[in-house]
Design an enzyme around this catalytic site. Structure first.
Site, PDB file in Angstrom:
ATOM      1  N   SER A 160       0.859  -1.190   0.000  1.00  0.00           N
ATOM      2  CA  SER A 160       0.000   0.000   0.000  1.00  0.00           C
ATOM      3  C   SER A 160       0.894   1.239   0.000  1.00  0.00           C
ATOM      4  O   SER A 160       2.052   1.174   0.440  1.00  0.00           O
ATOM      5  CB  SER A 160      -0.851  -0.014   1.270  1.00  0.00           C
ATOM      6  OG  SER A 160      -1.372   1.253   1.535  1.00  0.00           O
ATOM      7  N   TYR A 201      -2.273  -0.177  10.678  1.00  0.00           N
ATOM      8  CA  TYR A 201      -2.316  -0.784   9.339  1.00  0.00           C
ATOM      9  C   TYR A 201      -1.055  -0.405   8.564  1.00  0.00           C
ATOM     10  O   TYR A 201      -0.397  -1.247   7.952  1.00  0.00           O
ATOM     11  CB  TYR A 201      -3.574  -0.284   8.614  1.00  0.00           C
ATOM     12  CG  TYR A 201      -3.660  -0.638   7.142  1.00  0.00           C
ATOM     13  CD1 TYR A 201      -4.031  -1.918   6.739  1.00  0.00           C
ATOM     14  CD2 TYR A 201      -3.380   0.309   6.150  1.00  0.00           C
ATOM     15  CE1 TYR A 201      -4.120  -2.240   5.386  1.00  0.00           C
ATOM     16  CE2 TYR A 201      -3.463  -0.009   4.809  1.00  0.00           C
ATOM     17  CZ  TYR A 201      -3.839  -1.283   4.431  1.00  0.00           C
ATOM     18  OH  TYR A 201      -3.918  -1.594   3.093  1.00  0.00           O
TER      19      TYR A 201
HETATM   20  N1  LIG Z   1      -8.959  -1.035  -0.700  1.00  0.00           N
HETATM   21  C1  LIG Z   1      -7.925  -0.241  -0.953  1.00  0.00           C
HETATM   22  O1  LIG Z   1      -8.107   0.946  -1.287  1.00  0.00           O
HETATM   23  C2  LIG Z   1      -6.508  -0.782  -0.846  1.00  0.00           C
HETATM   24  C3  LIG Z   1      -5.451   0.093  -1.109  1.00  0.00           C
HETATM   25  C4  LIG Z   1      -4.137  -0.370  -1.035  1.00  0.00           C
HETATM   26  C5  LIG Z   1      -3.910  -1.701  -0.697  1.00  0.00           C
HETATM   27  N2  LIG Z   1      -4.948  -2.520  -0.430  1.00  0.00           N
HETATM   28  C6  LIG Z   1      -4.639  -3.912  -0.064  1.00  0.00           C
HETATM   29  O2  LIG Z   1      -5.283  -4.780  -0.995  1.00  0.00           O
HETATM   30  C7  LIG Z   1      -5.556  -6.020  -0.361  1.00  0.00           C
HETATM   31  C8  LIG Z   1      -7.020  -6.377  -0.612  1.00  0.00           C
HETATM   32  O3  LIG Z   1      -7.827  -5.402  -0.013  1.00  0.00           O
HETATM   33  P1  LIG Z   1      -9.331  -5.113  -0.472  1.00  0.00           P
HETATM   34  O4  LIG Z   1      -9.506  -3.643  -0.428  1.00  0.00           O
HETATM   35  O5  LIG Z   1      -9.671  -5.860  -1.681  1.00  0.00           O
HETATM   36  O6  LIG Z   1     -10.124  -5.657   0.827  1.00  0.00           O
HETATM   37  P2  LIG Z   1     -11.245  -6.754   1.002  1.00  0.00           P
HETATM   38  O7  LIG Z   1     -12.312  -6.613  -0.021  1.00  0.00           O
HETATM   39  O8  LIG Z   1     -11.665  -6.699   2.431  1.00  0.00           O
HETATM   40  O9  LIG Z   1     -10.447  -8.102   0.734  1.00  0.00           O
HETATM   41  C9  LIG Z   1      -9.569  -8.624   1.685  1.00  0.00           C
HETATM   42  C10 LIG Z   1      -9.657 -10.119   1.630  1.00  0.00           C
HETATM   43  O10 LIG Z   1      -8.798 -10.666   2.629  1.00  0.00           O
HETATM   44  C11 LIG Z   1      -9.502 -11.701   3.277  1.00  0.00           C
HETATM   45  N3  LIG Z   1      -9.021 -12.004   4.610  1.00  0.00           N
HETATM   46  C12 LIG Z   1      -9.136 -11.264   5.743  1.00  0.00           C
HETATM   47  N4  LIG Z   1      -8.607 -11.938   6.776  1.00  0.00           N
HETATM   48  C13 LIG Z   1      -8.154 -13.115   6.288  1.00  0.00           C
HETATM   49  C14 LIG Z   1      -7.533 -14.229   6.863  1.00  0.00           C
HETATM   50  N5  LIG Z   1      -7.260 -14.294   8.152  1.00  0.00           N
HETATM   51  N6  LIG Z   1      -7.200 -15.272   6.053  1.00  0.00           N
HETATM   52  C15 LIG Z   1      -7.469 -15.244   4.742  1.00  0.00           C
HETATM   53  N7  LIG Z   1      -8.085 -14.222   4.129  1.00  0.00           N
HETATM   54  C16 LIG Z   1      -8.419 -13.166   4.905  1.00  0.00           C
HETATM   55  C17 LIG Z   1     -10.945 -11.217   3.319  1.00  0.00           C
HETATM   56  O11 LIG Z   1     -11.827 -12.295   3.571  1.00  0.00           O
HETATM   57  P3  LIG Z   1     -13.187 -12.045   4.431  1.00  0.00           P
HETATM   58  O12 LIG Z   1     -14.034 -11.159   3.592  1.00  0.00           O
HETATM   59  O13 LIG Z   1     -13.738 -13.398   4.617  1.00  0.00           O
HETATM   60  O14 LIG Z   1     -12.760 -11.394   5.702  1.00  0.00           O
HETATM   61  C18 LIG Z   1     -11.065 -10.649   1.928  1.00  0.00           C
HETATM   62  O15 LIG Z   1     -11.359 -11.651   1.004  1.00  0.00           O
HETATM   63  C19 LIG Z   1      -5.210  -5.846   1.107  1.00  0.00           C
HETATM   64  O16 LIG Z   1      -3.937  -6.400   1.353  1.00  0.00           O
HETATM   65  C20 LIG Z   1      -5.169  -4.349   1.288  1.00  0.00           C
HETATM   66  O17 LIG Z   1      -4.300  -3.969   2.331  1.00  0.00           O
HETATM   67  C21 LIG Z   1      -6.246  -2.106  -0.491  1.00  0.00           C
END
Ligand SMILES: NC(=O)c1ccc[n+]([C@@H]2O[C@H](COP(=O)([O-])OP(=O)(O)OC[C@H]3O[C@@H](n4cnc5c(N)ncnc54)[C@H](OP(=O)(O)O)[C@@H]3O)[C@@H](O)[C@H]2O)c1
Length: 375
Positions: free
Chosen positions: A211, A224
């Site tokens: 990130s 985070y």
């Molecule tokens: N959203 C943004 O703007 C953004 C920006 C920069 C980086 N990121 C990074 O991108 C990645 C994905 O984020 P996202 O925004 O797509 O969020 P998201 O929709 O919440 O997806 C995160 C995924 O991780 C899973 N997860 C959580 N705890 C877990 C565990 N203990 N074991 C296995 N899976 C687990 C969640 O499953 P459940 O739904 O079952 O909990 C979900 O499928 C993350 O690493 C985040 O830090 C996101």
């Protein structure tokens, strides 16, 4: 539901975006060469052509990509929503065999719609909780069994699973801090260690979803950001450790897409937990600031987290940047997808004095202002 192909758009547009800078540079150099030849500077023109040719060759060598084949296995963690779900669909659409780790493969009393839609597109889904030793071991067995039965080569492990809790540091309980650390950092390490023998054997790649916060930590997500910075440090050291036997480690920074993912889905519950554990002294000190803050950042979980609204991310640049991270034969350490706003702030954060930088950070986050209600 958006299809990945719709989002990804025309391949020519993607090709143009990827190569437009180098084409512009080539056009400029050609014009200069023409001018030098015309004006009689033949030696300078010859030297310039040699340098340009060398530069172009190096550029194309460094940007060469391998082609995805059906025997290539791509393993992605956290595919229940957002980025993980989108990348699983994308890699499958490109022709890879995809194994998607999903934390809960069945929702109480009804099938998980996300799992069904992944399976419909030919993605293999398996339960994976990266905080559980047992689940990770079982997932590792699945990867091994799949590779052997179908003669697959594990090309990449995409460490995408992650969680984020918004809230000032003092409000975040030790449990909330440990939760973020155990998923984002320790969980990523656990699954990587488990798959390491297979990655090593296949000369695979480890993609770490990072990130902007890793380098530019923001107020409200200090924990985070700390987990992402630690992840970055780990990936940087690991890159050199495993590089010597042909395994690449790359960090992929996907930009911002909060309204299209579930990352803020549990934010309301997190604020409730913070409030329950807040001391009377802290409640008095923060006054209505906490309530306004919680109200403001809970709005985000209304726009996301709808299980029935399964969508792939709409920004095609995320997929283009991810493809470079996944497929370039000589990869860079970091691949960044960022809108102009992020680019502008990132440069300003790095190049301004602390007092300006900290004001800019506040503008960027745009959190409710700090003012205590007069009692
Ligand atoms: N959203 C943004 O703007 C953004 C920006 C920069 C980086 N990121 C990074 O991108 C990645 C994905 O984020 P996202 O925004 O797509 O969020 P998201 O929709 O919440 O997806 C995160 C995924 O991780 C899973 N997860 C959580 N705890 C877990 C565990 N203990 N074991 C296995 N899976 C687990 C969640 O499953 P459940 O739904 O079952 O909990 C979900 O499928 C993350 O690493 C985040 O830090 C996101």
């Amino acid at each position: 539901m958006n299809s990945v192909k719709e989002v990804y758009g025309n391949r020519w547009t993607a090709w143009w975006r990827r190569n437009s800078t180098v084409l512009q540079v080539a056009a400029t150099i050609s014009c200069n060469l023409g001018y030098l030849l015309e004006t009689g500077y033949t030696r300078t023109a010859a030297a310039l052509s040699m340098v340009s040719l060398g530069g172009a060759t190096l550029y194309y060598i460094s940007k060469r990509r391998w082609k995805i084949k059906p025997r290539d296995l791509v393993v992605i963690t956290g595919c229940n929503s957002g980025l993980g779900y989108s990348l699983a669909m994308h890699c499958r659409a490109q022709g890879a065999t995809v194994l998607a780790g999903v934390r809960e493969t069945a929702v109480v009393l009804k099938p998980n719609a996300v799992v069904e839609s992944l399976k419909d597109r030919g993605v293999i889904v398996h339960q994976l909780d990266i905080t559980s030793e047992e689940s990770v071991r079982e997932f590792g067995e699945k990867v091994k069994q799949l590779s052997e039965e179908r003669q697959l080569a594990l090309r990449a492990l995409v460490n995408n699973a992650g969680v984020m809790v918004f809230g000032e540091f003092e409000w975040q309980t030790q449990e909330l801090a440990e939760y973020q650390l155990s998923v984002n950092l320790l969980g990523t390490m656990r699954i990587t260690r488990e798959l390491m023998p297979i990655i090593r054997r296949n000369g695979g790649r480890i993609v770490v979803v990072s990130s902007h916060c890793a380098a530019d930590p923001l107020p409200g997500i200090s924990v985070y950001a700390a987990t992402k910075a630690a992840l970055h440090a780990w990936a940087t050291a690991l890159r050199v450790e495993v590089g010597k036997y042909g395994v690449n480690v790359v960090s992929f920074i996907p930009g911002g897409f909060i309204s299209e993912s579930n990352i803020m889905r549990r934010q309301r519950l997190h604020f409730d937990e913070m409030e329950r554990h807040m001391s009377d002294e802290a409640k008095q000190f923060y006054g209505d600031y906490f309530t306004r803050y919680a109200e403001y950042f809970s709005q985000a979980d209304l726009s996301s987290g709808n299980q029935d609204n399964i969508k792939v991310l709409s920004n095609s640049r995320i997929y283009e940047t991810f493809d470079s991270a996944l497929l370039e034969i000589h990869p860079s350490a970091v691949y960044r997808c960022e809108p102009w706003r992020y680019f502008f702030y990132r440069i300003m954060f790095k190049n301004t004095p602390m007092w300006i930088r900290d004001r800019l950070v506040q503008c960027f986050v745009n959190a409710p202002s700090w003012q205590i209600e007069k009692q």
